[in-house]
Design an enzyme around this catalytic site. Structure first.
Site, PDB file in Angstrom:
ATOM      1  N   HIS A  56       4.925  -2.368  -7.673  1.00  0.00           N
ATOM      2  CA  HIS A  56       4.179  -2.732  -8.609  1.00  0.00           C
ATOM      3  C   HIS A  56       2.670  -2.576  -8.089  1.00  0.00           C
ATOM      4  O   HIS A  56       1.889  -2.009  -8.949  1.00  0.00           O
ATOM      5  CB  HIS A  56       4.266  -4.241  -9.019  1.00  0.00           C
ATOM      6  CG  HIS A  56       3.290  -4.767 -10.241  1.00  0.00           C
ATOM      7  ND1 HIS A  56       3.917  -5.013 -11.427  1.00  0.00           N
ATOM      8  CD2 HIS A  56       2.260  -5.246 -10.260  1.00  0.00           C
ATOM      9  CE1 HIS A  56       3.142  -5.475 -12.082  1.00  0.00           C
ATOM     10  NE2 HIS A  56       1.795  -5.682 -11.524  1.00  0.00           N
ATOM     11  N   GLU A  57       2.451  -3.159  -7.119  1.00  0.00           N
ATOM     12  CA  GLU A  57       0.886  -3.272  -6.617  1.00  0.00           C
ATOM     13  C   GLU A  57       0.355  -1.812  -6.179  1.00  0.00           C
ATOM     14  O   GLU A  57      -0.666  -1.276  -6.378  1.00  0.00           O
ATOM     15  CB  GLU A  57       0.507  -4.354  -5.685  1.00  0.00           C
ATOM     16  CG  GLU A  57       0.845  -5.580  -6.063  1.00  0.00           C
ATOM     17  CD  GLU A  57       0.194  -6.336  -7.315  1.00  0.00           C
ATOM     18  OE1 GLU A  57      -1.008  -5.456  -7.464  1.00  0.00           O
ATOM     19  OE2 GLU A  57       0.510  -7.069  -7.656  1.00  0.00           O
TER      20      GLU A  57
END
Length: 634
Positions: A425-426
């Site tokens: 995600h990051e």
């Protein structure tokens, strides 16, 4: 001015709030094998190995270098003041805009570095002071440049149109067009300068909540599955809720919210102050409401927000059906709020080390092509990432950075599936920033928050698709389906519930109603009943959950998780179905930065968020996953 730290435009927090938690606790030295602390121990920052820490020297070599740029920024602010009263011709406007970009970029670098150092250990007074210094500087930068827009907009419509078409200002054409769009909400020079001066006051609710939540809030010990007493922290909370022992889940749940209940008056006052801020600015700038003010910057119509809520309401029967399936799989008579993260597959745990997580993420993102993977590996190899929890470290996960250097990622990694999804995600955020910065000039590189969650969630969708196709074990497949369903629950349903909560409390305040802890708790509790269904036991303790959500201090932000998840679902389907043409469109999206309005950028890439269709498509995927789970459960 691109950089507006007061609005946190550069800070991309993690996606689903189940991935976002505070990490704090005791002290221990790492073993030579694990290089990190066991669950009931937390390292001091000085004990974290260098390879697990981000390298902020890539921004500033040391604090002397930071101070040198700080002084240069102060000098540039004095220079820009010389243009007051002269912004009536293309040459001076161009020079002034160039200097404004210099001030903005310097302020961004100073702010980002200082605050990331602060986030390494929020109890460290040195970096508390540096963070405060950078925040004050950003207010000064906003104040120093606050005259530019109102002075240019004081020109006649004819003069403005002439400037828009002037070849000398061709690079700034979009800036001028956007200024004209916002003209009705820009105040006089004196009023804009006054608003810039009160910027520190506007930060106060968020700052106070952050210090209370991250540094001062302490929780009692709870007993784990072995009967051992372990200090409850934000970082451990979800792990306790994932316990197979229901008594552990119940105890952690009740302890968490009992602790918040003791601070309910303080936190209600802080949240109410933040809402008051929003209403103040919306009235001063002549917006119909705080919600419409928040949407205006992205040029998003109010209907996009309300359509999301309406579309999710239509699909609540699916959520209620999922809750009933969860009850059956857990083999309990009643499903409680503390059962929402309980594992549904007997004796199936996925222990995933950080090294394994990196490799799996890389494999899952192969559909995005070699160029994308090359940048991903660069981030893995060159200390872009701050990996593990340490004492005093900021909660959750985020991607952040400043133009001119690569992005950085803060994690609080645990060896589980959840943390692997947080990593991808990051890194989705990080590569979006990297490609935007590499392909756009500074002024147009910053993409909007509305677009921010698309790239991160697309990475999650590809990771899930990879793992589901790879799995041949029925238990593993059920485990993965459960995880994916809970991503829908936390990212679409839950974030929409948060968005509806924000909408309601702002409307109540705009109508003159006081936001007491009792009112906030009732609104929040009633929404939980609506979203989770009457057949579920909505425990009274959940009424205090609003008190621990940091996103409420970045108002009307969370709805973008739901819209972003829906857009990402559409992109993932196109990429997996079409291959190269869809990848090219998607990479074009990542490289667009903020060069156009968000809706237009997405539409060009193949997703039209001005309609409810992407939300409905996401809900159809949720239904398909639910049906797969129901079949496996037979």
């Amino acid at each position: 001015m691109r950089f507006i730290p007061l609005l946190l435009t550069s800070l991309l927090l993690s996606g689903p709030l189940m991935l976002s938690a505070v990490h704090a606790g005791g002290i221990a030295k790492p073993s030579q094998t694990s290089r990190r602390a066991p669950m009931n121990q937390v390292l001091k920052r000085s004990e974290v190995p260098a390879e697990n820490r981000w390298n902020l020297e890539d921004i500033f070599k040391d604090e002397q270098a930071w101070e040198k740029e700080y002084q240069a920024n102060k000098k540039a602010m004095k220079e820009v003041a010389k243009f007051q009263g002269k912004l009536n011709n293309a040459a001076d406007i161009k020079t002034c805009f160039d200097l404004e970009d210099q001030i903005s970029l310097q302020a961004e670098r100073l702010y980002v570095y200082a605050n990331m150092k602060h986030h390494e250990d929020m109890a460290d007074p040195t970096y508390q002071a540096l963070s405060d210094k950078s925040k004050k500087l950003s207010v000064e930068a906003n104040e120093a440049t606050s005259f530019i827009s109102p002075e240019i907009l004081s020109l006649s419509d004819e003069q403005l149109q002439k400037l828009v078409n002037d070849p000398e200002l061709a690079f700034y054409k979009r800036t001028l067009e956007e200024m004209i769009r916002q003209k009705q909400h820009v105040l006089s020079k004196g009023e804009e300068a006054l608003l810039a001066q009160v910027g520190n006051l506007a930060q106060a609710p968020s700052t106070i909540f952050g210090m209370l939540n991250n540094a001062d809030m302490k929780f009692p010990k709870v007993k784990n599955e072995k009967g051992e007493e372990v200090e409850l922290t934000h970082g451990r909370y979800i792990q306790f809720l994932e316990s197979r022992d229901r008594s552990v889940r119940k105890q952690a749940f009740e302890t968490m919210y009992a602790t918040y209940a003791k601070q309910k008056n303080t936190i209600a006052s802080t949240l109410a102050a933040n809402v008051t801020n929003n209403i103040f600015y919306s009235k001063v700038r002549k917006y119909p409401s705080a919600l419409e003010m928040s949407l205006f910057g992205d040029n998003i119509k109010k209907e996009v927000y309300t359509n999301l809520i309406d579309a999710v309401h239509e699909s609540l029967p699916l959520m209620h059906r999922y809750m009933e399936l969860r009850r059956k799989l857990l083999k309990v008579d009643e499903l409680h709020m503390y059962d929402l993260f309980a594992p549904l597959v007997d004796e199936f745990d996925m222990d995933i080390t950080y090294e394994q997580a990196k490799q799996t993420v890389k494999e899952s993102l192969k559909p995005l092509g070699e160029d994308y993977l090359k940048v991903l590996q660069e981030g893995f190899d060159n200390r872009w990432i701050d990996v593990y929890e340490n004492e005093g470290k900021r909660n959750g996960a985020y991607s952040w950075g400043a133009f001119g250097t690569h992005p950085f990622v803060l994690l609080n990694h645990k060896d589980n599936l959840n943390s692997m999804f947080t990593l991808t995600h990051e890194m989705g955020h990080a590569l979006h920033s990297y490609l935007s910065d590499a392909n756009q000039p500074y002024r147009y590189a910053q993409y909007t928050i509305f677009l921010a969650e698309v790239a991160s969630t697309l990475n999650e969708a590809l990771l899930m698709d990879y793992m589901l196709h790879k799995s041949t074990d029925k238990k593993e497949k059920m485990y993965l389906l459960t995880y994916y369903m809970d991503q829908f629950r936390t990212t679409v349903f839950r974030q929409t519930m948060f968005a509806e909560f924000e909408k309601i409390i702002h409307e109540k305040a705009e109508e003159g109603e006081a936001l007491t802890p009792q009112l906030l708790s009732k609104i929040y509790y009633d929404l939980n009943v609506l979203y989770y269904g009457k057949d579920m036991v909505v425990d009274q303790d959940i009424e205090m959950e609003w008190a621990r959500i940091p996103h409420f201090y970045n108002s009307f932000y969370v709805y973008k998780y739901a819209t972003g998840f829906s857009a990402a679902t559409s992109f993932a389907k196109q990429i997996l179905d079409e291959g190269a043409p869809a990848v090219d469109r998607y990479l074009g999206f990542l490289k667009s930065g903020g060069s156009d309005y968000s809706i237009n950028i997405l539409k060009r890439a193949g997703v039209d968020m001005s309609t409810p269709e992407p939300i409905k498509q996401a809900m159809s995927v949720f239904k398909e996953l639910l049906e797969q789970m129901e079949t496996l459960a037979k």
